[in-house]
Design an enzyme around this catalytic site. Structure first.
Site, short mmCIF file in Angstrom:
data_model
loop_
_atom_site.label_atom_id
_atom_site.label_comp_id
_atom_site.label_asym_id
_atom_site.label_seq_id
_atom_site.Cartn_x
_atom_site.Cartn_y
_atom_site.Cartn_z
N ASP A 77 62.92 36.59 78.43
CA ASP A 77 63.33 35.95 77.18
C ASP A 77 63.90 34.55 77.40
OD1 ASP A 77 62.47 37.84 75.43
OD2 ASP A 77 64.43 38.72 75.03
N HIS A 83 61.25 32.53 66.96
CA HIS A 83 62.57 31.92 67.07
C HIS A 83 62.79 31.23 68.41
CE1 HIS A 83 64.23 35.76 69.09
NE2 HIS A 83 62.95 35.97 68.88
#
Length: 427
Positions: free
Chosen positions: A313, A384
């Site tokens: 991530d 995002h």
């Protein structure tokens, strides 16, 4: 928020202190476990974002009594004792992969009919391995469209327990979903991972949350988990700040030669993404690890060759730092990123090239070559992390616009405000 936001470059090093909102990963795991527990729980420091809101709304639809105080960052709830109280529910999860996967396993514990669906991108995201694993425990479950993707429909009769296996190479969320449901099965569950497990730190995070609520989990061999039946007990639980979100502020210090302290995290954090700091140190930065904070001091950057499987991530964050290093940066072993909100490997390569950089796409990752850049409006793909990562490039390079900046509502609605606040002294 406008359709495109143009990032204003800073004039000097970024310096300051920030505390990101609560971890999405921990918030959604704690919500699942507390919802399954016996008795009341209070979660503090919870994240309020699109991903957590769809989880909260779904738990309410499943009969969980829940009071969410967004301003106080608390959620008070009374658990269902291991079995959803309603006999039928339709759940809408937008594009929250954690929510739909975790809730699919939770719904299998019920007694009734449950349907889980999401937006167009969600219908492209695989859930077949989780469905196949639950079928091994005789769960009546199917992907309605025959695509191994949502929507998912379950005719639940509870989990009997037993032995099952799940592949580990696409997403650790399948394993986490099964692990969290397992203590509420009628009998012990023996869960085996087939192949290499991606993102192991997220599985360790799941296990820590489960144990905090009283579950017993044994791992007699790597990737072999034994979970006795026994359920969970409600408790007060504190959510750490989001370590993935913290990566953007550490990166801001790295690329501007500044110094940023993130409060609420430490070397002992449950989230493996604090390991992103070690990657920046490998690139030449310095770090100070305290009991309740981490400080990153920017220094001249050099390219690195790094396996980011465990902290994928933050791979997009590193891709935004790499253009300011000396020499190329190779990001390896992140093929599973292609199954996230978008194909993150291809998307990052596309947008680096839009900036005029040379970027090579590999099956398992990418290589970024520093060089002259040009102004560009960055496509964010309703992801995002694309928006937050590429905003960092604009701190050093003029003319970087971020399209659809509102997509950060998924995990960090206040991101651009917090970034601007941190950068004010460097404007």
């Amino acid at each position: 928020m406008t359709d495109t936001i143009t990032i204003t470059p800073v004039r000097g090093p970024v310096r300051g202190t920030v505390r990101p909102p609560g971890s999405k990963s921990l918030t959604n795991r704690a919500l699942i476990v507390a919802a399954l527990a016996r008795g009341a729980s209070q979660l503090t420091g919870v994240l309020d974002s699109q991903d957590t809101r769809v989880m909260v709304e779904s738990l309410r639809r499943l009969g969980v009594e829940l009071d969410h105080d967004a301003a106080a960052r608390t959620i008070d709830l009374t658990g269902c004792g291991g079995h959803p109280a309603v006999g039928e529910a339709e759940l809408w999860l937008e594009n929250s992969g954690t929510s739909i996967r975790f809730l699919t396993a939770l719904c299998a514990l019920g007694n009734g009919t449950f349907r889980l669906d999401g937006n167009a991108r969600m219908r492209e995201r695989p859930i077949g391995p989780l469905v196949a694993a639950l079928r091994q425990l005789d769960v009546d479950i199917a992907c309605e469209l025959g695509t191994d993707c949502p929507p998912v429909k379950i005719a639940a009769r509870g989990l009997p327990g037993g032995t099952l296996s799940v592949g580990g190479d696409l997403s650790s969320q399948y394993l986490s979903a099964l692990l969290m449901a397992a203590p509420c099965a009628a009998e012990s569950v023996n869960l085996k991972v087939e192949g290499t497990l991606v993102s192991r730190p997220y599985v360790d995070m799941t296990l820590e949350v489960m144990r905090a609520f009283g579950a017993r989990v044994e791992e007699p061999g790597t990737g072999n988990f034994v979970i006795p039946s026994g359920g969970y007990q409600g408790r007060t639980y504190v959510i750490e700040p989001d370590a993935s979100a913290a990566s953007y502020f550490f990166a801001a210090a790295a690329i501007t030669g500044g110094e940023v302290t993130v409060e609420g995290l430490s070397r002992d954090a449950l989230q493996g993404d604090v390991g992103f700091v070690d990657v920046l140190v490998q690139m030449g930065c310095e770090a100070r690890w305290e009991a309740d904070s981490i400080t990153l001091i920017g220094r001249p950057l050099r390219g690195v060759d790094v396996d980011m499987n465990a902290i994928s991530d933050t791979a997009q964050t590193l891709a935004a730092v790499a253009p300011f290093a000396t020499g190329p940066t190779r990001i390896r072993n992140v093929a599973h990123m292609r199954h996230k909100e978008t194909d993150r490997v291809a998307a990052v390569v596309n947008e680096l090239r839009r900036l005029g950089l040379t970027a090579d796409e590999h099956e398992d990752g990418l290589t970024i070559h520093p060089g002259p850049m040009q102004p560009a409006d960055i496509e964010t793909y309703d992801d995002h992390r694309m928006a937050m990562s590429f905003a960092l490039v604009g701190l050093r390079h003029p003319g970087v616009g971020i399209k659809d900046p509102g997509c950060t509502v998924k995990t960090y609605p206040e991101f651009f405000d917090d970034l601007e606040g941190l950068c004010q002294t460097a404007r």
